[in-house]
Each structure stands twice: as structure tokens, then as C-alpha cells.
Design a protein around this motif. Structure first.
Motif, PDB file in Angstrom:
ATOM      1  N   PHE A  79      -2.941   1.853  -7.276  1.00  0.00           N
ATOM      2  CA  PHE A  79      -3.886   0.733  -7.369  1.00  0.00           C
ATOM      3  C   PHE A  79      -5.272   1.360  -7.473  1.00  0.00           C
ATOM      4  O   PHE A  79      -5.800   1.916  -6.509  1.00  0.00           O
ATOM      5  CB  PHE A  79      -3.783  -0.169  -6.140  1.00  0.00           C
ATOM      6  N   ASN A  80      -5.832   1.286  -8.661  1.00  0.00           N
ATOM      7  CA  ASN A  80      -7.047   2.034  -8.938  1.00  0.00           C
ATOM      8  C   ASN A  80      -8.290   1.212  -8.620  1.00  0.00           C
ATOM      9  O   ASN A  80      -8.447   0.094  -9.100  1.00  0.00           O
ATOM     10  CB  ASN A  80      -7.070   2.449 -10.418  1.00  0.00           C
ATOM     11  N   MET A  81      -9.159   1.770  -7.807  1.00  0.00           N
ATOM     12  CA  MET A  81     -10.450   1.164  -7.469  1.00  0.00           C
ATOM     13  C   MET A  81     -11.526   1.905  -8.253  1.00  0.00           C
ATOM     14  O   MET A  81     -11.635   3.120  -8.140  1.00  0.00           O
ATOM     15  CB  MET A  81     -10.733   1.271  -5.970  1.00  0.00           C
ATOM     16  N   THR A  82     -12.276   1.174  -9.069  1.00  0.00           N
ATOM     17  CA  THR A  82     -13.309   1.838  -9.907  1.00  0.00           C
ATOM     18  C   THR A  82     -14.689   1.567  -9.369  1.00  0.00           C
ATOM     19  O   THR A  82     -14.900   0.656  -8.587  1.00  0.00           O
ATOM     20  CB  THR A  82     -13.212   1.321 -11.348  1.00  0.00           C
TER      21      THR A  82
ATOM     22  N   GLU B 188       0.820  -1.204   0.000  1.00  0.00           N
ATOM     23  CA  GLU B 188       0.000   0.000   0.000  1.00  0.00           C
ATOM     24  C   GLU B 188       0.860   1.263   0.000  1.00  0.00           C
ATOM     25  O   GLU B 188       0.415   2.329  -0.430  1.00  0.00           O
ATOM     26  CB  GLU B 188      -0.948   0.000   1.204  1.00  0.00           C
ATOM     27  N   ASN B 189       2.096   1.173   0.504  1.00  0.00           N
ATOM     28  CA  ASN B 189       2.996   2.326   0.476  1.00  0.00           C
ATOM     29  C   ASN B 189       3.639   2.501  -0.893  1.00  0.00           C
ATOM     30  O   ASN B 189       4.005   3.613  -1.272  1.00  0.00           O
ATOM     31  CB  ASN B 189       4.097   2.154   1.535  1.00  0.00           C
ATOM     32  N   ILE B 190       3.793   1.388  -1.622  1.00  0.00           N
ATOM     33  CA  ILE B 190       4.440   1.446  -2.938  1.00  0.00           C
ATOM     34  C   ILE B 190       3.442   1.814  -4.026  1.00  0.00           C
ATOM     35  O   ILE B 190       3.730   2.630  -4.902  1.00  0.00           O
ATOM     36  CB  ILE B 190       5.096   0.093  -3.260  1.00  0.00           C
ATOM     37  N   MET B 191       2.250   1.211  -3.966  1.00  0.00           N
ATOM     38  CA  MET B 191       1.189   1.490  -4.936  1.00  0.00           C
ATOM     39  C   MET B 191      -0.092   1.783  -4.156  1.00  0.00           C
ATOM     40  O   MET B 191      -0.901   0.885  -3.915  1.00  0.00           O
ATOM     41  CB  MET B 191       0.996   0.303  -5.886  1.00  0.00           C
ATOM     42  N   PRO B 192      -0.287   3.017  -3.738  1.00  0.00           N
ATOM     43  CA  PRO B 192      -1.430   3.351  -2.885  1.00  0.00           C
ATOM     44  C   PRO B 192      -2.763   3.264  -3.625  1.00  0.00           C
ATOM     45  O   PRO B 192      -2.819   3.332  -4.852  1.00  0.00           O
ATOM     46  CB  PRO B 192      -1.132   4.790  -2.452  1.00  0.00           C
ATOM     47  N   PHE B 193      -3.833   3.134  -2.849  1.00  0.00           N
ATOM     48  CA  PHE B 193      -5.174   3.094  -3.411  1.00  0.00           C
ATOM     49  C   PHE B 193      -5.573   4.460  -3.965  1.00  0.00           C
ATOM     50  O   PHE B 193      -5.281   5.497  -3.377  1.00  0.00           O
ATOM     51  CB  PHE B 193      -6.203   2.702  -2.341  1.00  0.00           C
ATOM     52  N   THR B 194      -6.226   4.430  -5.111  1.00  0.00           N
ATOM     53  CA  THR B 194      -6.899   5.613  -5.641  1.00  0.00           C
ATOM     54  C   THR B 194      -8.287   5.174  -6.102  1.00  0.00           C
ATOM     55  O   THR B 194      -8.536   3.991  -6.330  1.00  0.00           O
ATOM     56  CB  THR B 194      -6.143   6.243  -6.829  1.00  0.00           C
ATOM     57  N   GLU B 195      -9.190   6.126  -6.234  1.00  0.00           N
ATOM     58  CA  GLU B 195     -10.553   5.828  -6.664  1.00  0.00           C
ATOM     59  C   GLU B 195     -10.891   6.608  -7.919  1.00  0.00           C
ATOM     60  O   GLU B 195     -10.538   7.777  -8.052  1.00  0.00           O
ATOM     61  CB  GLU B 195     -11.558   6.156  -5.566  1.00  0.00           C
ATOM     62  N   SER B 196     -11.582   5.938  -8.850  1.00  0.00           N
ATOM     63  CA  SER B 196     -12.051   6.583 -10.077  1.00  0.00           C
ATOM     64  C   SER B 196     -13.497   6.163 -10.325  1.00  0.00           C
ATOM     65  O   SER B 196     -13.806   4.966 -10.332  1.00  0.00           O
ATOM     66  CB  SER B 196     -11.196   6.168 -11.284  1.00  0.00           C
ATOM     67  N   MET B 197     -14.354   7.128 -10.521  1.00  0.00           N
ATOM     68  CA  MET B 197     -15.753   6.839 -10.801  1.00  0.00           C
ATOM     69  C   MET B 197     -15.912   6.620 -12.306  1.00  0.00           C
ATOM     70  O   MET B 197     -16.449   7.447 -13.029  1.00  0.00           O
ATOM     71  CB  MET B 197     -16.640   7.977 -10.298  1.00  0.00           C
ATOM     72  N   THR B 198     -15.405   5.506 -12.780  1.00  0.00           N
ATOM     73  CA  THR B 198     -15.427   5.219 -14.206  1.00  0.00           C
ATOM     74  C   THR B 198     -15.408   3.720 -14.424  1.00  0.00           C
ATOM     75  O   THR B 198     -15.085   2.952 -13.513  1.00  0.00           O
ATOM     76  CB  THR B 198     -14.210   5.860 -14.900  1.00  0.00           C
TER      77      THR B 198
END
Length: 282
Positions: free
Chosen positions: A279-282, A30-40
Motif C-alpha cells: 500500500f503505497n503512500m506518496t 496491514e500484514n497482507i499489504m503493508p505500508f510503503t512510502e515513495s517520494m513521488t
């Protein structure tokens, strides 16, 4: 008329324990590739090619050389759905004994809450597994009718001699070779972190080659050669410092699977505040 006698007892059960507790907040990925969020429903981004060359010389009163701007690549990913459900059966509700009691009735809220926590933990495990597979160059998902295979352009280096061959292995020479792979990448080996599991780290600490890592033991004859001392050598030599990472998960067969396999070292270069990826959460 019937009479029921109830007698007190000093036999009680007040605690339930579990062998394995998932602590996803300690997952290093999680420190190397943190979570991000995209509404797509899909993720797209442009990747610019590297700049090449340097400014050309020019005579006075002449037009400057016309340079060629770098190109770009359009990247796109669609998300992989990960989902599971749990069924609470009738006998669990009507006949099950509440954990931590001798004969207590199951609390439905506690039962559902425990299932929700476990399901969330398993999702974090899947995310961490995907991160470390990505950092090692590829991942393959082939289960439940889902088939995905993806590769990533990482640099690799094979040790001259396997580190478990302690008498002749050359981990320091290997570290020097890895440090040279950073040339032209924009990242630096100084301040880079090399992640490995305990078995791989032990091979380095047990090195018996006097012309390599074992030769440094003579500087600290009264001290145990450990990770801290090994990293002091790395700092002086400008090579990546090692960090122990033993996290993993129990698979459905009950076998503990580490995120980093034995004999693999994942080196993350130093780019200042820039992350390797998201790390993208859609």
C-alpha cells in the motif's frame, strides 16, 4: 458588597468513555499489504510475464533452440488524495463543557488532540477499506466529486450451494475446488489463509450435510465443532485455513460496515515471505 458562598460537593465526574474505539494496529490488511512510502507523484513498476515451456531437447553438434524471453507490462498509478478538515467553532471554545467534568473549561490542546487522533484513525480506516476492496477484485470511489473505478485480476469461485443452505451446502468440496485454482500461480493452498466474517464462519460451523463438513462431527462427538477443529481438517486436506476477521467501521449513518461482506471469503495464498502487494503512500 456581595458575598459568594461556595459549598463542597461529593458529586464528581472523572471519566469520559466512547462506544467505538478504532484499533488500527489490529487491522489484518496491514500484514497482507503493508505500508510503503515513495517520494513521488506517481508510482510505476514493471510486471514481467510468466516463463513458459521447458528446455528443449537438442542433438549433439547442433545449435541450441533460441528461446523467447517473456515480455513485460508497465504499470502506473497516480495517488488518490484523501483529506478532510475540522472546524472548531467559537462556542466550542467559550461555552463547551470539558468531557469527563461537571463544568470544567475545555482544554484547547485536548480538544485539538482528540480531533487529530480521530482524523488519523479515519485515514487508517480508508486504507484498510481500500486493501480489502482490492483483494476482492475492485473498488469504486464516487463521492465529493471524485470518481475512481479500478479492477484487479483475481481468481474467483462461486460455491456450488450457498453455505447458508446448511442441509445441502458443500463447503469442503468448495475448498477442494479453490485449492486447485492455485495450480500454475506460484502460490500454494497449503498454509494459505481464508479470511471471512463471523456470519460466514457460522454457516460453515453449522453445516448439516453428512456427506460434507457435518460428517466430520462424528470424530469429535464430545467436543464443540469450532474454528480450531475445522482448520485441523483443512491442514489434513491441504486446503486454506480459515481466519475470522470482523473488523469494519461505522459509516456516516451509523451503520457498521464490515471490510469483508457476508458470504465472501478472501483467500490469500502462501508465497513464503513474498507479500501480495504494497500500500503505497506518496
Amino acid at each position: 458588597m456581595s458575598i459568594i458562598y461556595r459549598f463542597p460537593t461529593n458529586v464528581t465526574m472523572e471519566e469520559a468513555t466512547q462506544e467505538y474505539v478504532i484499533e488500527h494496529e489490529k487491522f489484518e490488511g496491514e500484514n497482507i499489504m503493508p505500508f510503503t512510502e515513495s517520494m513521488t507523484q506517481r508510482v510505476q513498476w514493471d510486471e514481467l510475464d510468466v516463463e513458459r515451456g521447458m528446455t528443449a531437447p537438442s542433438n549433439l553438434k547442433t545449435d541450441p533452440v533460441i528461446d523467447v524471453r517473456p515480455g513485460s507490462k508497465l504499470r502506473e498509478y497516480k495517488p488518490i488524495p484523501f483529506k478532510e478538515t475540522d472546524v472548531i467553532t467559537e462556542d466550542e471554545l467559550l461555552e463547551a463543557r470539558a468531557y469527563g467534568t461537571l463544568g470544567g473549561v475545555v482544554d484547547l490542546h485536548e480538544l485539538v488532540g482528540r480531533v487529530i487522533r480521530a482524523r488519523a484513525d479515519k485515514t487508517f480506516i480508508r486504507c484498510e477499506w481500500l486493501r480489502w476492496q482490492t483483494l476482492q477484485g475492485e473498488f469504486t470511489v464516487s463521492e465529493n466529486g471524485v470518481h475512481v473505478h479500478e479492477t484487479f485480476p483475481i481468481q474467483t469461485y462461486n460455491a456450488l450451494v450457498d453455505w447458508d443452505v446448511r442441509a445441502t451446502a458443500t463447503p469442503l468440496r468448495d475448498d477442494n475446488a479453490v485449492a486447485m485454482l492455485f495450480d500454475g500461480t506460484g502460490a500454494s493452498p497449503e498454509g494459505a489463509i481464508a479470511y471471512c466474517n463471523q456470519k460466514t464462519l457460522n454457516w460453515r460451523l453449522e453445516n448439516a450435510n453428512p456427506d460434507d463438513l457435518a460428517g466430520y462431527r462424528t470424530d469429535n462427538t464430545n467436543l464443540t465443532f469450532d474454528l480450531e477443529l475445522m482448520n485441523k481438517i483443512a491442514v489434513r486436506r491441504g486446503t486454506p485455513q480459515y481466519k475470522l476477521y470482523n473488523k469494519g467501521y461505522h459509516d456516516r449513518a451509523g451503520v457498521y460496515q464490515k471490510f469483508i461482506d457476508d458470504g465472501n471469503v478472501v483467500v490469500v495464498g502462501n508465497r513464503g515471505s513474498q507479500k501480495v502487494g504494497d500500500f503505497n503512500m506518496t
